[in-house]
Design an enzyme around this catalytic site. Structure first.
Site, PDB file in Angstrom:
ATOM      1  CB  CYS A   1      -0.975  -0.029   1.178  1.00 62.60           C
ATOM      2  SG  CYS A   1      -2.304   1.160   0.964  1.00 62.60           S
TER       3      CYS A   1
ATOM      4  CG  HIS B   1      -3.954  -3.473   3.134  1.00 64.11           C
ATOM      5  ND1 HIS B   1      -2.981  -2.941   3.938  1.00 64.11           N
ATOM      6  CD2 HIS B   1      -4.529  -2.434   2.477  1.00 64.11           C
ATOM      7  CE1 HIS B   1      -2.962  -1.629   3.799  1.00 64.11           C
ATOM      8  NE2 HIS B   1      -3.890  -1.292   2.919  1.00 64.11           N
TER       9      HIS B   1
ATOM     10  CD  GLU C   1      -1.749  -5.876   5.608  1.00 62.22           C
ATOM     11  OE1 GLU C   1      -1.357  -6.437   4.564  1.00 62.22           O
ATOM     12  OE2 GLU C   1      -1.827  -4.648   5.729  1.00 62.22           O
TER      13      GLU C   1
ATOM     14  CB  SER D   1      -2.499 -12.295  37.327  1.00 62.92           C
ATOM     15  OG  SER D   1      -2.563 -12.857  36.027  1.00 62.92           O
ATOM     16  N   GLY D   2      -3.268 -15.580  37.641  1.00 60.29           N
ATOM     17  CA  GLY D   2      -4.344 -16.487  37.235  1.00 60.29           C
ATOM     18  C   GLY D   2      -4.612 -16.365  35.741  1.00 60.29           C
ATOM     19  N   GLY D   3      -4.022 -15.335  35.108  1.00 59.92           N
ATOM     20  CA  GLY D   3      -4.240 -15.123  33.677  1.00 59.92           C
ATOM     21  C   GLY D   3      -3.261 -15.921  32.823  1.00 59.92           C
ATOM     22  CB  VAL D   4      -3.271 -16.525  29.145  1.00 56.33           C
ATOM     23  CG1 VAL D   4      -2.459 -17.327  28.156  1.00 56.33           C
ATOM     24  CG2 VAL D   4      -4.719 -16.951  29.111  1.00 56.33           C
ATOM     25  CG  ASP D   5      -0.365 -12.557  28.849  1.00 59.40           C
ATOM     26  OD1 ASP D   5      -0.694 -13.436  28.027  1.00 59.40           O
ATOM     27  OD2 ASP D   5      -0.695 -11.368  28.735  1.00 59.40           O
ATOM     28  CB  SER D   6       1.277 -14.146  35.084  1.00 57.27           C
ATOM     29  OG  SER D   6       0.045 -14.668  35.503  1.00 57.27           O
TER      30      SER D   6
END
Ligand code: XMP
Length: 517
Positions: free
Chosen positions: A87, A174, A176, A228-233
């Site tokens: 583009c 595009h 993507e 934290s209980g979350g995915v990342d940590s």
């Protein structure tokens, strides 16, 4: 931008960002091909350009015809490395290298279909008529010097071209975005077949190299990490656990604002994964810190400060700890280019952990710094982590405190935990949980009149919110089936004492936000 050196063993692709809203998508599509890619602002390219096997120029909201058009010096790249210009990138090539770009007479937004002018490996496996997605207001009137036309669409004659004598390709559309049906094939053709990039960056390879990298970096040092209980940590913890075992000290703080039973359930799950984890129940301390506060930002601050105090206290109990690990991911680190020029951070910073006091003097280790969220999930899956843990909805650091509008009491937390549990368990039972990006309940600061039996009641009203999104930056409400909403509302009013009215939030973001505070 510093990324871990774990990607050095793989071919890398450099994406130079001119501020397009789609730049992150380019990086994700490239990575879906098992090729590692990095985004850098066009005006702050990495010093070691030679380390990259190919370069992609992004789109931009800017016009090349404007006086302050972005016009970087690409002499170190152009003609020396395979380059794909998308583009604005394509218009940039045309405008500044002997071609012509003008304002378009026809609208060039949305779907278009390719017809090929020249046979080229760039289009291998792509059929005539393939749908591509256009989004531009300028058009390339004539090709740059040595430009050779490859494809057109009905409205755009110069839809794809290459530069003879170079491995430089340019496309007006595009590849993507998902609406470009063969976009991924096209990127693969360019990167793998034309630029000879090796597609060997897989989740397994990532895990293996990251573990080796962490071992080399951390040696026998002790590391502390806030779960934290979350995915990342959780995924960050698993990687570190693989690398340094018991030298990783995890701390999981119960701020009293988690979902019902979450603290005990998730703590058990962490222990089952073999993590060296300490659960710290600091609910009372957080409730004290929140007493009398109604302003959302003051609540956030009070929770943030209480977290730091508790975490700091616990970290000090670990003798000689040297490192603090964080679950920071790539969108937290990417710098993008703003439309008005100059790189600017567009994504808010990681707010679950962080902002620890300087006197802790810990070095920071962030093993997920190079990954997008979906990649974090894939890395977790490749380490055999539980599907439910990896598929958990995002949950804000301040937890239910920002879903209880106004001041917070233990009784309000209890009511909201109960309501939330009925809603979330209901979503799971109905097979809807994974179709929703994030869901939760909000306790409103109003009482309303109702009747139960022969009695008039004057009780709490709760709102339910379920959204679909990809990154939380924009979101739309989910069209949950009426029967589900009906059953959930009945269950909440029948089971949760103190609630007599349920409403469903049908606002999109923008203009609303996902959370109510
Ligand atoms: P909003 O409400 O801004 O939320 O549309 C976007 C995403 O961010 C989460 N969120 C937070 N997460 N601390 C967090 O860790 C916060 O203070 C916070 N506020 C919002 C929200 O849950 C959603 O996923």
């Amino acid at each position: 931008m510093q990324l871990l050196f774990l990607c050095m063993q793989h071919d890398k692709v450099l994406i130079l960002d001119f501020g397009s809203q789609y730049t992150q998508l380019i990086a994700r599509r490239v990575r879906e091909l098992n090729i590692y890619s990095e985004i850098h602002p066009f005006n702050k390219p990495p010093k070691n350009v030679d380390d990259y096997k190919a370069v992609i120029l992004s789109g931009s909201p800017m016009s090349v015809r404007s006086e302050d058009a972005f016009h970087p010096d690409l002499s170190e790249i152009r003609g020396k490395k395979p380059m794909l210009a998308v583009c604005y990138g394509a218009q940039y090539l045309a405008h500044f290298s002997g071609g012509e770009v003008a304002e378009s007479n026809t609208r060039e937004y949305g779907r278009a279909n390719l017809s090929f002018v020249e046979e080229d490996a760039f289009f291998n496996g792509i059929s005539i008529g393939s749908q591509v997605w256009m989004s531009h207001s300028d058009t390339i009137k004539s090709l740059p010097t040595n430009g050779k036309l490859l494809a057109s669409t009905h409205d755009v004659q110069n839809a794809a071209f290459k530069i003879e004598g170079e491995t430089t390709y340019a496309i007006q559309f595009h590849p993507e975005v998902y609406h470009s049906k063969d976009g991924k094939q096209l990127l693969e053709n360019f990167l793998v077949n034309i630029a000879n990039v090796n597609p060997d960056w897989t989740p397994n390879a990532f895990v293996q190299e990251t573990v080796e990298d962490l071992q080399a970096k951390l040696g026998e040092d002790k590391v502390v990490l806030g779960l934290s209980g979350g995915v990342d940590s959780s995924v960050a913890a698993m990687l570190l656990h693989k690398a340094i075992g018991k030298n990783l000290y995890c701390i999981f703080v119960n701020n009293g604002l988690l979902r019902k039973n979450e603290f005990s359930d998730v703590l058990e799950q962490y222990k089952g994964m073999g993590l060296n984890v300490k659960g710290v129940d600091a609910s009372a301390r957080f409730l004290d810190a929140l007493a009398g506060l109604s302003d959302p930002e003051k609540k956030r601050k009070a929770i943030g400060n209480a977290f730091i105090e508790v975490f700091d206290q616990e970290a000090h109990l670990i003798e000689d700890v040297k490192w603090l690990a964080q679950g920071t991911i790539y969108p937290d680190v990417i710098e993008s280019v703003s439309a008005t020029g100059g790189p600017s951070a567009t994504i808010k910073s990681h707010h679950n952990v962080g902002g620890l006091p300087d006197y802790m003097k810990l070095k920071i280790v962030e093993p997920l710094r190079a990954l997008f969220k979906d990649e974090v999930r894939r890395v977790g899956a490749s380490m055999g982590m539980d599907k439910d843990l990896l598929g958990r909805h995002p949950f804000p650091g301040p937890g239910l405190a920002i879903r209880i509008l106004g001041d917070i009491t233990a009784e309000k937390v209890r009511i909201l935990q109960e309501v939330d549990a009925v809603f979330i368990n209901g979503l799971r039972d109905a097979g809807l949980y994974d179709k929703v990006w994030q869901a939760g309940a909000i306790l409103l600061p109003v009482n309303s009149v109702g009747v139960m039996g022969d009695e008039r009641t004057y009780e709490k009203c709760v709102a339910l919110r379920a959204v679909e999104s990809t990154d939380g930056m924009t979101a739309d409400w989910v069209n949950l089936p009426y029967e589900f909403l009906q059953k959930t509302s009945n269950d909440i009013i029948n089971k949760v004492k103190g609630v007599n009215r349920v409403v469903y939030d049908i606002s999109s973001k923008p203009p609303a936000t996902i959370e109510w505070e």
